[in-house]
Design an enzyme around this catalytic site. Structure first.
Site, PDB file in Angstrom:
ATOM      1  N   CYS A 120      -1.219  15.284 -24.683  1.00 18.92           N
ATOM      2  CA  CYS A 120      -0.950  16.699 -24.966  1.00 18.92           C
ATOM      3  C   CYS A 120      -1.920  17.267 -26.000  1.00 18.92           C
ATOM      4  O   CYS A 120      -2.127  18.483 -26.055  1.00 18.92           O
ATOM      5  CB  CYS A 120       0.494  16.895 -25.399  1.00 18.92           C
ATOM      6  SG  CYS A 120       1.002  15.860 -26.776  1.00 18.92           S
ATOM      7  N   HIS A 121      -2.552  16.401 -26.792  1.00 17.24           N
ATOM      8  CA  HIS A 121      -3.525  16.875 -27.776  1.00 17.24           C
ATOM      9  C   HIS A 121      -4.752  17.477 -27.104  1.00 17.24           C
ATOM     10  O   HIS A 121      -5.515  18.183 -27.751  1.00 17.24           O
ATOM     11  CB  HIS A 121      -3.934  15.734 -28.718  1.00 17.24           C
ATOM     12  CG  HIS A 121      -4.594  14.589 -28.020  1.00 17.24           C
ATOM     13  ND1 HIS A 121      -3.879  13.584 -27.412  1.00 17.24           N
ATOM     14  CD2 HIS A 121      -5.908  14.302 -27.818  1.00 17.24           C
ATOM     15  CE1 HIS A 121      -4.714  12.717 -26.868  1.00 17.24           C
ATOM     16  NE2 HIS A 121      -5.966  13.140 -27.099  1.00 17.24           N
ATOM     17  N   TYR A 161      -3.862  26.140 -22.921  1.00 16.15           N
ATOM     18  CA  TYR A 161      -2.488  26.329 -22.457  1.00 16.15           C
ATOM     19  C   TYR A 161      -2.480  27.295 -21.268  1.00 16.15           C
ATOM     20  O   TYR A 161      -1.803  27.055 -20.271  1.00 16.15           O
ATOM     21  CB  TYR A 161      -1.610  26.883 -23.583  1.00 16.15           C
ATOM     22  CG  TYR A 161      -1.421  25.919 -24.724  1.00 16.15           C
ATOM     23  CD1 TYR A 161      -0.529  24.852 -24.636  1.00 16.15           C
ATOM     24  CD2 TYR A 161      -2.145  26.068 -25.905  1.00 16.15           C
ATOM     25  CE1 TYR A 161      -0.367  23.963 -25.687  1.00 16.15           C
ATOM     26  CE2 TYR A 161      -1.983  25.183 -26.960  1.00 16.15           C
ATOM     27  CZ  TYR A 161      -1.097  24.132 -26.840  1.00 16.15           C
ATOM     28  OH  TYR A 161      -0.947  23.247 -27.884  1.00 16.15           O
ATOM     29  N   GLU A 196     -12.051  11.704 -29.627  1.00 18.75           N
ATOM     30  CA  GLU A 196     -12.516  11.896 -28.250  1.00 18.75           C
ATOM     31  C   GLU A 196     -13.758  12.786 -28.197  1.00 18.75           C
ATOM     32  O   GLU A 196     -14.140  13.262 -27.139  1.00 18.75           O
ATOM     33  CB  GLU A 196     -11.379  12.475 -27.419  1.00 18.75           C
ATOM     34  CG  GLU A 196     -10.220  11.497 -27.301  1.00 18.75           C
ATOM     35  CD  GLU A 196      -9.066  11.999 -26.471  1.00 18.75           C
ATOM     36  OE1 GLU A 196      -9.096  13.159 -26.011  1.00 18.75           O
ATOM     37  OE2 GLU A 196      -8.113  11.227 -26.262  1.00 18.75           O
ATOM     38  N   ASN A 248       6.660  16.412 -25.605  1.00 20.25           N
ATOM     39  CA  ASN A 248       6.125  15.173 -25.060  1.00 20.25           C
ATOM     40  C   ASN A 248       6.567  13.973 -25.908  1.00 20.25           C
ATOM     41  O   ASN A 248       6.201  13.868 -27.076  1.00 20.25           O
ATOM     42  CB  ASN A 248       4.597  15.277 -25.027  1.00 20.25           C
ATOM     43  CG  ASN A 248       3.911  14.015 -24.580  1.00 20.25           C
ATOM     44  OD1 ASN A 248       4.534  13.068 -24.113  1.00 20.25           O
ATOM     45  ND2 ASN A 248       2.604  13.993 -24.729  1.00 20.25           N
TER      46      ASN A 248
END
Length: 156
Positions: free
Chosen positions: A121-122, A92, A152, A113
């Site tokens: 956003c993750h 962030y 991911e 979002n």
């Protein structure tokens, strides 16, 4: 009438999709026991195909019409999120420095979002730990974030 135009399966939950015309405007994470739609229209079929491609390859670039609705600041943050590659989360604070704003403001925009996964956003985490997700710091939202990051190949 359902709050969603379609409820689609996902590996860790269900996804509630809303469309405005042909454009996807909202994608919500729902509990795994939410009933998936028995019939879906062409918009939801295309979304399902795109999501299946993402589940196979987290680098998949979505090819469907989607329109995030938000403030100019939120749209700026969300546009920047789209440049974060899978497997390379940022913080962030790092995102805030890039945008010339505060980390808390970035976190609020991430939490608002309307199109998670498509606008990733993750991929934004706290300086220490995962941080929050969807304005929560525990429970199902954080479980979804952990699952997406693991998908991911970024989970701790």
């Amino acid at each position: 009438m359902s709050a969603y135009d379609a409820v689609l399966p996902a590996p860790m939950c269900r996804l509630g999709a809303r469309f405005t015309g042909d454009a996807l405007t909202r994608l919500d994470f729902l509990p795994s026991d939410a009933a998936p739609s028995s019939r879906i229209d062409s918009r939801a079929r295309q979304l399902n195909v795109e999501l299946d491609a993402y589940w196979q390859d987290p680098g998949h670039v979505f090819d469907l019409l989607y329109v995030p609705l938000g403030t100019p600041f939120q749209l700026r943050v969300w546009h920047t999120l789209m440049g974060i590659p899978p497997g390379r989360p940022t913080t962030y604070g790092g995102l805030a420095a890039q945008l010339g704003t505060a980390a808390r403001a970035v976190g609020q925009a991430c939490g608002a979002n309307p199109l998670p996964i498509l606008i990733p956003c993750h991929r934004v985490v706290a300086a220490r730990g995962l941080g929050g997700f969807m304005h929560a710091d525990a429970g199902m939202p954080l479980d979804v974030k952990i699952s997406l990051l693991a998908h991911e190949r970024c989970a701790d």
